[in-house]
Design a protein around this motif. Sequence first.
Motif, mmCIF file in Angstrom:
data_model
loop_
_atom_site.group_PDB
_atom_site.id
_atom_site.type_symbol
_atom_site.label_atom_id
_atom_site.label_comp_id
_atom_site.label_asym_id
_atom_site.label_seq_id
_atom_site.Cartn_x
_atom_site.Cartn_y
_atom_site.Cartn_z
ATOM 1 N N THR A 196 0.477 -1.439 -0.011
ATOM 2 C CA THR A 196 0.018 -0.043 -0.241
ATOM 3 C C THR A 196 0.742 0.897 -0.035
ATOM 4 O OG1 THR A 196 -0.249 0.061 2.598
ATOM 5 C CG2 THR A 196 -1.793 -1.010 0.887
ATOM 6 N N LEU A 197 0.704 2.405 -1.086
ATOM 7 C CA LEU A 197 0.866 3.665 -0.786
ATOM 8 C C LEU A 197 0.688 4.218 0.139
ATOM 9 C CD1 LEU A 197 2.655 5.593 -2.568
ATOM 10 C CD2 LEU A 197 0.591 6.248 -3.607
ATOM 11 N N GLU A 198 2.092 4.574 1.133
ATOM 12 C CA GLU A 198 0.908 5.496 2.031
ATOM 13 C C GLU A 198 1.164 6.562 1.883
ATOM 14 O OE1 GLU A 198 1.703 4.524 5.202
ATOM 15 O OE2 GLU A 198 2.134 2.288 4.813
ATOM 16 N N VAL A 199 0.438 7.288 2.311
ATOM 17 C CA VAL A 199 -0.382 8.858 2.100
ATOM 18 C C VAL A 199 0.566 9.804 2.899
ATOM 19 C CG1 VAL A 199 -2.225 10.206 2.149
ATOM 20 C CG2 VAL A 199 -2.608 7.998 1.560
ATOM 21 N N GLU A 200 0.251 9.365 3.864
ATOM 22 C CA GLU A 200 1.728 10.039 4.813
ATOM 23 C C GLU A 200 2.921 10.763 4.225
ATOM 24 O OE1 GLU A 200 1.046 6.659 6.210
ATOM 25 O OE2 GLU A 200 -1.573 7.621 6.901
ATOM 26 N N THR A 201 3.937 9.904 3.508
ATOM 27 C CA THR A 201 5.014 10.008 2.461
ATOM 28 C C THR A 201 4.175 10.760 1.343
ATOM 29 O OG1 THR A 201 4.407 8.057 0.982
ATOM 30 C CG2 THR A 201 5.654 8.409 3.408
ATOM 31 N N MET A 202 3.237 11.143 1.004
ATOM 32 C CA MET A 202 3.097 12.573 -0.618
ATOM 33 C C MET A 202 3.375 13.140 0.016
ATOM 34 S SD MET A 202 -0.437 10.744 -1.104
ATOM 35 C CE MET A 202 -0.928 9.011 -1.789
ATOM 36 N N THR A 203 4.085 14.524 -0.938
ATOM 37 C CA THR A 203 4.467 15.781 -0.421
ATOM 38 C C THR A 203 3.919 16.256 -2.105
ATOM 39 O OG1 THR A 203 6.647 15.072 -1.799
ATOM 40 C CG2 THR A 203 6.240 14.963 1.082
ATOM 41 N N GLU A 204 4.343 17.159 -1.810
ATOM 42 C CA GLU A 204 3.691 18.221 -3.321
ATOM 43 C C GLU A 204 4.936 17.973 -4.615
ATOM 44 O OE1 GLU A 204 3.564 22.685 -4.780
ATOM 45 O OE2 GLU A 204 3.355 22.568 -3.001
ATOM 46 N N GLY A 205 5.789 17.445 -4.091
ATOM 47 C CA GLY A 205 6.727 17.262 -4.671
ATOM 48 C C GLY A 205 6.125 15.627 -5.016
ATOM 49 N N PHE A 206 5.917 14.799 -4.835
ATOM 50 C CA PHE A 206 5.708 13.467 -5.097
ATOM 51 C C PHE A 206 4.226 13.352 -5.802
ATOM 52 C CE2 PHE A 206 2.973 9.396 -4.037
ATOM 53 C CZ PHE A 206 4.258 9.147 -4.364
ATOM 54 N N ASP A 207 3.214 14.906 -5.164
ATOM 55 C CA ASP A 207 2.346 14.747 -6.999
ATOM 56 C C ASP A 207 2.506 15.200 -7.333
ATOM 57 O OD1 ASP A 207 0.755 14.367 -4.403
ATOM 58 O OD2 ASP A 207 0.268 16.323 -4.009
ATOM 59 N N GLN B 265 4.941 14.288 -9.561
ATOM 60 C CA GLN B 265 5.783 13.031 -10.171
ATOM 61 C C GLN B 265 4.358 12.238 -10.836
ATOM 62 O OE1 GLN B 265 9.339 12.431 -10.854
ATOM 63 N NE2 GLN B 265 9.137 14.661 -9.690
ATOM 64 N N ILE B 266 3.745 12.147 -10.085
ATOM 65 C CA ILE B 266 2.519 11.479 -10.025
ATOM 66 C C ILE B 266 1.944 12.115 -11.351
ATOM 67 C CG2 ILE B 266 -0.220 10.920 -9.167
ATOM 68 C CD1 ILE B 266 1.136 10.195 -6.752
ATOM 69 N N ASP B 267 2.060 13.690 -11.538
ATOM 70 C CA ASP B 267 1.364 13.815 -11.864
ATOM 71 C C ASP B 267 2.221 13.941 -13.589
ATOM 72 O OD1 ASP B 267 -0.962 16.566 -13.307
ATOM 73 O OD2 ASP B 267 0.994 17.167 -13.752
ATOM 74 N N LEU B 268 2.978 14.445 -13.298
ATOM 75 C CA LEU B 268 4.007 13.169 -14.740
ATOM 76 C C LEU B 268 4.205 12.027 -15.404
ATOM 77 C CD1 LEU B 268 5.877 15.394 -16.726
ATOM 78 C CD2 LEU B 268 8.064 14.383 -15.047
ATOM 79 N N LEU B 269 4.263 11.032 -14.196
ATOM 80 C CA LEU B 269 3.808 10.386 -14.917
ATOM 81 C C LEU B 269 2.524 9.982 -15.414
ATOM 82 C CD1 LEU B 269 4.697 7.387 -14.619
ATOM 83 C CD2 LEU B 269 4.017 7.119 -12.238
ATOM 84 N N ALA B 270 1.802 10.619 -14.963
ATOM 85 C CA ALA B 270 0.309 9.872 -15.501
ATOM 86 C C ALA B 270 0.002 10.800 -16.859
ATOM 87 C CB ALA B 270 -0.871 10.246 -14.411
#
Length: 162
Positions: free
Chosen positions: A41-52, A54-59
Motif C-alpha cells: 500500500t502507498l503510504e499517504v503520509e509520505t506524499m508531498t507536493e513534489g511527490f504529487d 511526480q505522479i502527475d508527470l507520470l500519469a
Amino acid sequence: MAILLCLLICKHDLWAEPKPDKINPAFYVFISEKAAEPEITLEVETMTEGFDKQIDLLARCVEAEAGNQSVLGKRLVCDVILNRVSSEAFPDGIEAVINQPGQFGVVANGSINEVTPSEETMQAVLTEMNGRIDEEIIYFQAGGFSQFGEPAYQVDKHYFSK
C-alpha cells in the motif's frame, strides 16, 4: 496537495485493481502469479507536493504514450518508467527518466504537456505504484520491438522488451 490526492483516490476508488477487457494470453500465468503476491500500500503520509508533481508527470506521460491502449497497456507503460527509475542504468527519479533525451517521443513532440490523464490512466498509475505487474520491462515501442533489450511480448500496439 497530498490530501487532495487522497480524496481523489478515495472518491473514485482508484486503489482498486483495474479489470482489463482483454489480457494478452502470455499474461495469464504471469498475472495469476502476481495475484498471489501480497499487495503493497502507498503510504499517504509520505506524499508531498513534489511527490504529487511526480505522479502527475507520470500519469501525463502514460496518457500521452498509451491513452488509446487498454488498461493493461497503460499499466505496462507505467512499469517501463518505474522500472527505469529502479535501474542503475537510467537516471534517478520519475522526472529524470521521463525527460532523459531521446527516450519518450511525447516529451520531444510536447504532447505530454497537452494531455489530461483520464481516470482510467490515473487508476493504472496508482495501481502500478503499489506493485508492478512486470518489474523487468524497460523498453517499449509501437510497431515492433525496440533495438534495445530482449523482446518480451506485445500488448495492444506496444512491444515490450526487458
